[in-house]
Design a protein around this motif. Structure first.
Motif, short mmCIF file in Angstrom:
data_model
loop_
_atom_site.label_atom_id
_atom_site.label_comp_id
_atom_site.label_asym_id
_atom_site.label_seq_id
_atom_site.Cartn_x
_atom_site.Cartn_y
_atom_site.Cartn_z
N SER A 139 62.78 -21.40 39.08
CA SER A 139 63.44 -20.18 38.66
C SER A 139 64.42 -20.49 37.52
O SER A 139 64.46 -19.80 36.50
CB SER A 139 64.15 -19.64 39.88
OG SER A 139 64.83 -18.53 39.63
N GLY A 171 72.29 -21.59 42.74
CA GLY A 171 72.36 -20.12 42.69
C GLY A 171 73.22 -19.59 41.55
O GLY A 171 72.78 -18.72 40.79
N ASP A 195 64.11 -22.73 43.39
CA ASP A 195 65.27 -22.52 42.53
C ASP A 195 65.15 -23.29 41.21
O ASP A 195 65.56 -22.81 40.16
CB ASP A 195 66.57 -22.92 43.24
CG ASP A 195 67.05 -21.81 44.17
OD1 ASP A 195 66.38 -20.77 44.25
OD2 ASP A 195 68.10 -22.00 44.82
N ASN A 235 71.84 -13.54 44.91
CA ASN A 235 72.60 -14.80 45.01
C ASN A 235 74.07 -14.52 45.33
O ASN A 235 74.67 -15.19 46.17
CB ASN A 235 72.50 -15.60 43.71
CG ASN A 235 71.10 -16.15 43.49
OD1 ASN A 235 70.23 -15.98 44.33
ND2 ASN A 235 70.87 -16.80 42.37
N ARG A 280 62.93 -24.33 49.03
CA ARG A 280 63.97 -23.56 48.34
C ARG A 280 64.43 -24.25 47.06
O ARG A 280 64.62 -23.63 46.03
CB ARG A 280 65.18 -23.37 49.26
CG ARG A 280 65.13 -22.12 50.10
CD ARG A 280 66.49 -21.82 50.69
NE ARG A 280 67.08 -22.97 51.36
CZ ARG A 280 66.82 -23.33 52.61
NH1 ARG A 280 65.98 -22.61 53.34
NH2 ARG A 280 67.39 -24.37 53.15
N GLN A 337 67.81 -10.97 41.40
CA GLN A 337 68.15 -12.34 41.79
C GLN A 337 69.66 -12.60 41.67
O GLN A 337 70.27 -13.21 42.55
CB GLN A 337 67.38 -13.33 40.91
CG GLN A 337 67.53 -14.73 41.42
CD GLN A 337 66.50 -15.68 40.84
OE1 GLN A 337 65.80 -15.37 39.88
NE2 GLN A 337 66.40 -16.84 41.42
#
Ligand code: ADP
Length: 349
Positions: A175, A312, A172, A239, A168, A235
């Motif tokens: 991303s 996030g 992230d 989040n 994860r 997204q």
């Protein structure tokens, strides 16, 4: 060169600058140098104006040897600490060897460097704990627990959790870096934000069920079109709604509301406002301005326990910047939180 000519020349320089004559007296200083170092320095010995020992050393070296030297000057502009690179070069202004001293403000560059170092330290720290756990369990499984089937099952379960945590985090981070690199490209495709919300709610339904959270929706229009990047807005909403479910607590409600307005002041025009409200413990106001910083968490332990990476809301902020949108957070401890996304829209109907 007389003092007037020296000052005229210094005023034309885009940096704080001053000239020291062969007798070690300041012959001229532009306004920005006086704002930085203090008024009334002209005509005084340079030691009384420059004060910082390393700066005095380079001036002395330049005056003595006729060579160029650089050093740093640390200041404070009232709001923050500042750093300047000081360049001290020999000049002959017609009265013997003097020195021209220029101050280049590198505060911003230093801050970017510091942010990069903090970021690398944070990433390393975040990766280290799952890695340490994984290596520990591997060692135990290879050694003392080799023949212990029950322990093996349990350890493999924990290892799976730690591995997904690393997965994860890497997801992230990638991303975030993609979102940052695209931040200046405006999205042009037309999307329906209500459809995006619908698909996010569908995907998050299992998580809501696991937590016995009821998600209520309130959409006044039945279609809201705007220029947007479908995946990125998905997204953003994932989040926010995921956070509302996670932090809102079990057996609670989350309300997702979408309203349109023809004149939203924050984006100066028509906009859609998507509000995600939970009934959780809320957030102390001191934390709110920092929530979108990378790795900033109110309660690190709780966030990690729930699989959070601390990235996030940073991702949300960058995506909204790309869409010229805004994020507004309202929360009071004990009264839940509301995260509002404001997106400028194309008014089609
Ligand atoms: P994380 O991966 O830790 O959830 P985020 O960037 O999504 O990271 O959120 C940053 C922090 O903001 C969280 O760690 C949490 O402390 C706080 N936070 C986010 N959403 C909520 C919410 N709905 N209620 C309370 N706190 C929240």
């Amino acid at each position: 060169m007389d003092r007037q000519q020296i000052n005229a020349l210094l005023e034309a320089l885009p940096l704080p600058a001053l000239v020291i004559g062969p007798s070690e007296i300041i012959l001229g200083a532009n306004d920005t140098a006086q704002a930085l170092l203090g008024q009334g320095m002209i005509g005084r010995h340079f030691i009384t104006a420059l004060r910082q020992p390393n700066v005095l050393d380079v001036v002395e070296a330049t005056l003595k040897h006729g060579t160029t030297h650089t050093t740093r000057y640390l200041g404070n502009d009232g709001a923050q600490d500042t750093t300047f690179v000081v360049n001290c070069a020999p000049v002959d202004i017609g009265q013997g060897a003097g020195a021209l001293i220029c101050f280049e403000d590198v505060t911003h560059v230093e801050q970017v460097g510091q942010m990069r170092r903090d970021f690398v330290a944070n990433v390393s720290h975040e990766l280290r704990s799952p890695l340490t756990a994984l290596s520990g369990f591997i060692e135990t499984l290879l050694g003392p627990a080799r023949e212990d089937e029950a322990a093996r099952e349990r350890f493999l379960g924990i290892m799976q959790i730690e591995a997904s945590r690393m997965e994860r985090l890497v997801r992230d981070l990638l991303s975030l870096s993609r979102v940052e690199s695209e931040e200046r490209q405006r999205p042009t495709t037309e999307i329906d934000i209500l459809q995006v919300i619908g698909s996010v709610l569908h995907t998050l339904q299992p998580l809501a069920l696991d937590n016995n959270v009821e998600i209520k929706t309130d959409f006044s229009p039945d279609e809201v079109l705007l220029p947007g990047d479908q995946d990125q807005l998905q997204q953003v909403l994932t989040n926010l709604i995921e956070n509302a479910i996670k932090y809102g607590g079990k057996d609670q409600q989350v309300l997702v509301r979408a309203t349109t307005t023809l004149d939203e002041p924050t984006v100066r025009g028509p906009a859609v406002v998507v509000a995600v409200r939970d009934q959780g413990p809320g957030i102390d106001p001191v934390h709110i301005p920092r929530l979108t910083e990378r790795f900033y968490r109110v309660d690190s332990h709780r966030s990690r326990e729930m699989g959070g990476t601390g990235l996030g809301l940073a991702i949300v902020k960058h995506i909204l910047n790309r869409h010229r949108g805004r994020l507004r957070i309202e929360s009071r401890p004990g009264h839940g939180s509301e995260f509002r996304v404001i997106l400028p829209m194309v008014w089609k109907r």
